[in-house]
Design a protein around this motif. Structure first.
Motif, PDB file in Angstrom:
ATOM      1  N   ASN A  46      42.809  92.084 -59.821  1.00  0.00           N
ATOM      2  CA  ASN A  46      44.041  91.308 -59.942  1.00  0.00           C
ATOM      3  C   ASN A  46      44.523  90.862 -58.563  1.00  0.00           C
ATOM      4  O   ASN A  46      44.929  89.700 -58.366  1.00  0.00           O
ATOM      5  CB  ASN A  46      45.100  92.170 -60.626  1.00  0.00           C
ATOM      6  N   VAL A  47      44.476  91.773 -57.581  1.00  0.00           N
ATOM      7  CA  VAL A  47      44.854  91.430 -56.210  1.00  0.00           C
ATOM      8  C   VAL A  47      43.946  90.328 -55.661  1.00  0.00           C
ATOM      9  O   VAL A  47      44.418  89.363 -55.044  1.00  0.00           O
ATOM     10  CB  VAL A  47      44.783  92.670 -55.292  1.00  0.00           C
ATOM     11  N   LEU A  48      42.638  90.466 -55.887  1.00  0.00           N
ATOM     12  CA  LEU A  48      41.684  89.474 -55.396  1.00  0.00           C
ATOM     13  C   LEU A  48      41.985  88.092 -55.951  1.00  0.00           C
ATOM     14  O   LEU A  48      41.997  87.089 -55.212  1.00  0.00           O
ATOM     15  CB  LEU A  48      40.260  89.895 -55.771  1.00  0.00           C
ATOM     16  N   PHE A  49      42.271  88.023 -57.242  1.00  0.00           N
ATOM     17  CA  PHE A  49      42.589  86.725 -57.850  1.00  0.00           C
ATOM     18  C   PHE A  49      43.909  86.186 -57.313  1.00  0.00           C
ATOM     19  O   PHE A  49      44.065  84.961 -57.156  1.00  0.00           O
ATOM     20  CB  PHE A  49      42.637  86.853 -59.375  1.00  0.00           C
ATOM     21  N   ASP A  50      44.857  87.070 -57.037  1.00  0.00           N
ATOM     22  CA  ASP A  50      46.130  86.615 -56.479  1.00  0.00           C
ATOM     23  C   ASP A  50      45.952  86.070 -55.059  1.00  0.00           C
ATOM     24  O   ASP A  50      46.644  85.144 -54.652  1.00  0.00           O
ATOM     25  CB  ASP A  50      47.144  87.762 -56.475  1.00  0.00           C
ATOM     26  N   VAL A  51      45.036  86.673 -54.301  1.00  0.00           N
ATOM     27  CA  VAL A  51      44.723  86.150 -52.971  1.00  0.00           C
ATOM     28  C   VAL A  51      44.153  84.741 -53.090  1.00  0.00           C
ATOM     29  O   VAL A  51      44.544  83.817 -52.366  1.00  0.00           O
ATOM     30  CB  VAL A  51      43.733  87.079 -52.234  1.00  0.00           C
ATOM     31  N   ILE A  52      43.212  84.585 -54.031  1.00  0.00           N
ATOM     32  CA  ILE A  52      42.625  83.255 -54.262  1.00  0.00           C
ATOM     33  C   ILE A  52      43.704  82.262 -54.683  1.00  0.00           C
ATOM     34  O   ILE A  52      43.765  81.130 -54.184  1.00  0.00           O
ATOM     35  CB  ILE A  52      41.522  83.336 -55.332  1.00  0.00           C
ATOM     36  N   ALA A  53      44.586  82.698 -55.603  1.00  0.00           N
ATOM     37  CA  ALA A  53      45.648  81.813 -56.090  1.00  0.00           C
ATOM     38  C   ALA A  53      46.620  81.442 -54.979  1.00  0.00           C
ATOM     39  O   ALA A  53      47.111  80.304 -54.914  1.00  0.00           O
ATOM     40  CB  ALA A  53      46.392  82.495 -57.235  1.00  0.00           C
ATOM     41  N   ALA A  54      46.890  82.392 -54.066  1.00  0.00           N
ATOM     42  CA  ALA A  54      47.821  82.117 -52.965  1.00  0.00           C
ATOM     43  C   ALA A  54      47.255  81.073 -52.007  1.00  0.00           C
ATOM     44  O   ALA A  54      47.980  80.168 -51.561  1.00  0.00           O
ATOM     45  CB  ALA A  54      48.134  83.410 -52.215  1.00  0.00           C
ATOM     46  N   TYR A  55      45.966  81.187 -51.708  1.00  0.00           N
ATOM     47  CA  TYR A  55      45.351  80.260 -50.744  1.00  0.00           C
ATOM     48  C   TYR A  55      45.046  78.901 -51.360  1.00  0.00           C
ATOM     49  O   TYR A  55      44.872  77.917 -50.641  1.00  0.00           O
ATOM     50  CB  TYR A  55      44.082  80.873 -50.165  1.00  0.00           C
ATOM     51  N   THR A  56      44.957  78.856 -52.688  1.00  0.00           N
ATOM     52  CA  THR A  56      44.688  77.579 -53.362  1.00  0.00           C
ATOM     53  C   THR A  56      45.943  76.984 -53.993  1.00  0.00           C
ATOM     54  O   THR A  56      45.865  75.946 -54.652  1.00  0.00           O
ATOM     55  CB  THR A  56      43.617  77.773 -54.451  1.00  0.00           C
ATOM     56  N   ASN A  57      47.083  77.682 -53.821  1.00  0.00           N
ATOM     57  CA  ASN A  57      48.365  77.230 -54.386  1.00  0.00           C
ATOM     58  C   ASN A  57      48.294  77.067 -55.904  1.00  0.00           C
ATOM     59  O   ASN A  57      48.812  76.088 -56.463  1.00  0.00           O
ATOM     60  CB  ASN A  57      48.800  75.906 -53.733  1.00  0.00           C
ATOM     61  N   PHE A  58      47.663  78.040 -56.568  1.00  0.00           N
ATOM     62  CA  PHE A  58      47.595  78.023 -58.030  1.00  0.00           C
ATOM     63  C   PHE A  58      48.815  78.688 -58.653  1.00  0.00           C
ATOM     64  O   PHE A  58      49.341  78.239 -59.648  1.00  0.00           O
ATOM     65  CB  PHE A  58      46.321  78.718 -58.518  1.00  0.00           C
ATOM     66  N   TRP A  59      49.256  79.828 -58.066  1.00  0.00           N
ATOM     67  CA  TRP A  59      50.447  80.503 -58.600  1.00  0.00           C
ATOM     68  C   TRP A  59      51.039  81.438 -57.556  1.00  0.00           C
ATOM     69  O   TRP A  59      50.430  81.746 -56.548  1.00  0.00           O
ATOM     70  CB  TRP A  59      50.144  81.266 -59.895  1.00  0.00           C
TER      71      TRP A  59
END
Length: 207
Positions: A46-59
């Motif tokens: 979950n943390v890994l996906f949130d890191v991806i989302a933060a850097y890609t401005n997904f959520w």
């Protein structure tokens, strides 16, 4: 809700529920540790996906900003803390790992064999779907802590929960002995203890 309130109210309740689940399910130490490790894997993904989302401005996550007068331990700047938790809410990950990871894995372990196996299968296939629908509905109606910055967030959400849930579950299954084995060991220990007590009583009566 402010994250400190979330920690006090929600996380405290989750811990109480987790302890109650342990008392009800009665897992062995090995099973309990395996469930916690499985929940940890779920949370880390979950943390890994949130890191991806933060850097890609997904959520990002939406929590109420702390009051200017609020004081944090170790002189942490409230605004810096708020900026951090809107992308990586640590207490949210703990509650997620315990509820959708550890507790669910223990329930599946407890009911996967026998007349209530349908319940274990419902959890096994239903929890990832529930988490996807919860996030999609919450983000669409602005009623959740998760806020999408892009409609592409739905793609990442659909990938997140099956990957996180089943990765944690596979680790749990690999490490945890089956419920039948645990019950057999527990019964053997109880019989051995009963025989020991009976022997002590017999020796006491002979004196």
């Amino acid at each position: 809700m402010e994250l400190l309130d979330f920690t006090i109210l929600v996380l405290s309740f989750v811990i109480v529920v987790f302890l109650a689940a342990i008392l009800f399910i009665r897992p062995s130490r090995a099973v309990l540790i395996a469930s916690l490790l499985g929940g940890l894997v779920l949370a880390l993904i979950n943390v890994l996906f949130d890191v991806i989302a933060a850097y890609t401005n997904f959520w990002h996550y939406v929590f109420t900003a702390p009051k200017p007068s609020q004081r944090f331990p170790w002189n942490i700047d409230p605004q810096a803390f708020y900026h951090l938790v809107t992308h990586f809410p640590v207490t949210y990950y703990i509650s997620t790992g315990l509820v959708y990871g550890s507790i669910v894995y223990l329930l599946i372990w407890r009911f996967e064999k026998g007349p209530k196996a349908w319940f274990a299968k419902l959890l096994l296939f239903g929890i990832p779907l529930f988490c996807i629908l919860r996030d999609v509905y919450g983000a669409a109606t602005h009623t959740a802590y998760l806020h999408w910055d892009s409609v592409s967030g739905i793609v990442l959400t659909v990938l997140l929960w099956p990957i996180a849930f089943y990765a944690g579950y596979l680790l749990f299954k690999k490490l945890a002995p089956s419920h039948q084995i645990v019950e057999a060991q527990r019964q053997e220990e109880e019989e051995r203890e009963a025989a020991r007590i009976q022997a002590l009583k017999a020796a006491s009566s002979q004196q």
